[in-house]
Design an enzyme around this catalytic site. Structure first.
Site, short mmCIF file in Angstrom:
data_model
loop_
_atom_site.label_atom_id
_atom_site.label_comp_id
_atom_site.label_asym_id
_atom_site.label_seq_id
_atom_site.Cartn_x
_atom_site.Cartn_y
_atom_site.Cartn_z
NE ARG A 32 -7.83 23.33 53.86
CZ ARG A 32 -6.71 23.55 54.53
NH1 ARG A 32 -6.70 24.40 55.53
NH2 ARG A 32 -5.59 22.91 54.21
CG ASP A 33 -15.45 26.47 60.26
OD1 ASP A 33 -15.70 26.03 61.40
OD2 ASP A 33 -16.23 27.23 59.63
CB ILE A 34 -18.35 25.88 55.75
CG1 ILE A 34 -18.84 25.95 54.33
CG2 ILE A 34 -19.29 26.55 56.72
CD1 ILE A 34 -20.11 25.14 54.09
CG ASN A 91 -17.64 26.97 70.95
OD1 ASN A 91 -17.11 27.65 71.83
ND2 ASN A 91 -17.59 27.28 69.66
CD GLU A 99 -22.67 28.29 64.82
OE1 GLU A 99 -22.49 27.69 63.75
OE2 GLU A 99 -22.30 29.46 65.04
CB VAL A 100 -22.36 21.43 64.63
CG1 VAL A 100 -22.57 20.04 64.04
CG2 VAL A 100 -22.45 22.50 63.54
CG HIS A 104 -17.29 20.92 66.34
ND1 HIS A 104 -18.57 20.61 66.76
CD2 HIS A 104 -17.22 22.26 66.34
CE1 HIS A 104 -19.24 21.73 66.99
NE2 HIS A 104 -18.44 22.76 66.74
P1 AMP Z 1 -19.53 25.64 66.91
O1 AMP Z 1 -20.09 27.01 67.18
O2 AMP Z 1 -18.31 25.36 67.72
O3 AMP Z 1 -20.59 24.56 66.99
O4 AMP Z 1 -18.99 25.71 65.42
C1 AMP Z 1 -19.57 25.06 64.33
C2 AMP Z 1 -18.67 25.34 63.17
O5 AMP Z 1 -19.03 24.48 62.10
C3 AMP Z 1 -18.75 26.78 62.63
O6 AMP Z 1 -17.45 27.36 62.67
C4 AMP Z 1 -19.25 26.59 61.20
O7 AMP Z 1 -18.69 27.51 60.30
C5 AMP Z 1 -18.84 25.16 60.89
N1 AMP Z 1 -19.62 24.45 59.90
C6 AMP Z 1 -20.96 24.34 59.84
N2 AMP Z 1 -21.32 23.60 58.79
C7 AMP Z 1 -20.18 23.20 58.18
C8 AMP Z 1 -19.88 22.41 57.04
N3 AMP Z 1 -20.85 21.84 56.31
N4 AMP Z 1 -18.59 22.22 56.70
C9 AMP Z 1 -17.60 22.79 57.42
N5 AMP Z 1 -17.82 23.55 58.51
C10 AMP Z 1 -19.09 23.76 58.88
#
Ligand code: AMP
Length: 122
Positions: A32-34, A91, A99-100, A104
């Site tokens: 689940r997204d945080i 993304n 962001e990550v 994903h």
């Molecule tokens: P993106 O902008 O597509 O890279 O989205 C990154 C997503 O990762 C965001 O929706 C964040 O809320 C989510 N996220 C970041 N850190 C965590 C975590 N530790 N556990 C779950 N979701 C996360």
């Protein structure tokens, strides 16, 4: 971009930080997204070290790609998202505000999700 082994999803895959896991198999992990943006908001990530969809589609093995796609569909089914409908979003890079830097796919569901993007007026 080369893969950063210290990105947060790499740490989740290694079990170094916790996640709210909903699914795992040989090819994918889903949690689940945080910061949920919908009643159901789950992230599906491949087990392999891929930065984004560009990297995965170019360098992933056929097994990894098939396994990841099948896992993504299975997660949506197991979440009960098929009947009402769901949205997948990945993304990729700067303009998408990724962001990550580990591939994903977001699964959003549980309410009407509205328009796909903010209107483009340009
Ligand atoms: P993106 O902008 O597509 O890279 O989205 C990154 C997503 O990762 C965001 O929706 C964040 O809320 C989510 N996220 C970041 N850190 C965590 C975590 N530790 N556990 C779950 N979701 C996360």
């Amino acid at each position: 971009m080369s893969y950063d082994n210290d990105n947060i999803f790499a740490k989740i895959l290694r079990g170094e930080i916790p996640c709210d896991k909903v699914f795992e198999d040989d090819y994918a992990l889903a949690f689940r997204d945080i910061n949920p943006q919908a009643p159901i908001h789950v992230l599906v990530i491949p087990k392999g070290a891929y930065v984004d969809m560009d990297d995965f589609s170019a360098n992933g093995t056929d097994s990894e790609i098939i396994g990841f796609m099948r896992a993504t569909g299975q997660v949506a089914r197991e979440l009960g998202a098929v009947h009402g409908g769901y949205r997948l979003l990945a993304n990729n890079g700067a303009d998408a505000n990724q962001e990550v830097p580990h591939l994903h796919v977001h699964i959003f569901a549980g309410r009407n999700l509205g328009p796909m993007l903010k209107r483009f007026d340009g």
